[in-house]
Structures are given as C-alpha cells and as structure tokens.
Design an enzyme around this catalytic site. Sequence first.
Site, PDB file in Angstrom:
ATOM      1  N   ASP A  70      13.231  41.559   4.612  1.00 38.76           N
ATOM      2  CA  ASP A  70      13.757  40.587   5.573  1.00 38.76           C
ATOM      3  C   ASP A  70      12.617  40.165   6.479  1.00 38.76           C
ATOM      4  OD1 ASP A  70      16.395  40.765   4.639  1.00 38.76           O
ATOM      5  OD2 ASP A  70      16.825  42.479   5.919  1.00 38.76           O
ATOM      6  N   ASP A 121      19.714  35.908   2.019  1.00 42.06           N
ATOM      7  CA  ASP A 121      20.839  36.074   2.943  1.00 42.06           C
ATOM      8  C   ASP A 121      21.401  34.721   3.377  1.00 42.06           C
ATOM      9  OD1 ASP A 121      20.421  38.824   2.795  1.00 42.06           O
ATOM     10  OD2 ASP A 121      19.117  38.835   4.554  1.00 42.06           O
TER      11      ASP A 121
END
EC number: 3.4.23.36
Length: 165
Positions: A124, A142
């Site tokens: 991330d 995401d």
Amino acid sequence: MSSRSRSTFLAIACFVLIDWVTKLAVLLYLGNLPDANPILYQYSWGKLLFCICPTFNEGAAFGLFAKYKYFLFFIRITIILGILAFLFLRKKTSSPAIRFSLILLCSGAIGNVGDIVFYRHVVDFISIGYKRWFFPTFNFADIFISLGTLIFIYKLYFPTKQKIK
C-alpha cells in the site's frame, strides 16, 4: 475467443498492470532510501494532505484478519475464479455497468493476490489526510475494488428500467 471476452481480458490485464507498475515503481524508489518509514512524496492543499508512503499489509482491508493469511488467500482465489467464471462463461449479457464493476473487482483482487504471491504482503502506498486525520493507506487495487463494489451495489439497488414498447 469472442470480442467481448477479449475486451474483458484486456481490461482486466490493463487494470492489473496499472496496479503492479505503480507498486513496483514505489518499491524500486523505496529501495534507494535508508529510512525505515519514508514519505516518498507529499502535497498539501490547505488542510488536505496527499502522501506516497509505502506500508505493507498482510491482512485484508486495513490489515484485518492478518492472522488468517492462508484462509484469506483461499477466499481471494475463490472470489477471483468465481468472477472470472461469471465474466467468461455466462452466455447471457449482463449490463455494461455490472460487467465493468466485476472487471474492476477482479482486477483489484488479482493485483493484491499477486502482491501476496510475489512479496508475501500487499504493498500500500497512497495516503490521504485532513488536518490530523488520515485514511488508511491504500493502493490502486483497493481503488478498483472499492469502485467496483460501489458500482455493483448501485446497479443492484437502482437497476436501469426497461423501456416499454
């Protein structure tokens, strides 16, 4: 392969490629930095803040269920296979919005599963904040999963009405 299947495959491949290339760029840039928790880029607009700061996530969304890695992996693979089967084997055409939402969901899931296979965790790197509050760090996979879910739910609750002839 039909043109619909070919365009579906190409769309999934493009979205997965966007996710993986951005993650690889962040990891390559990160490899040149000695800091353990670097901020690679930061931009503020008033009290809004945007950062590129890599973090590693071993669970599901926001690091949930990190203790159940193998179970999560099995669930993710099952979901990917189910969506792919629906997209490629279903003869009846679904609405373009539903099809697009499933393409986004599948692309995001493949992107994150690829991270788990190659890196043993999800990469991330996008962080957005307001004043002192920050949304959990996320990535393009995401974004694809969230957008696909929103479109899917919207089309379920607000289906397009058929014109009566």
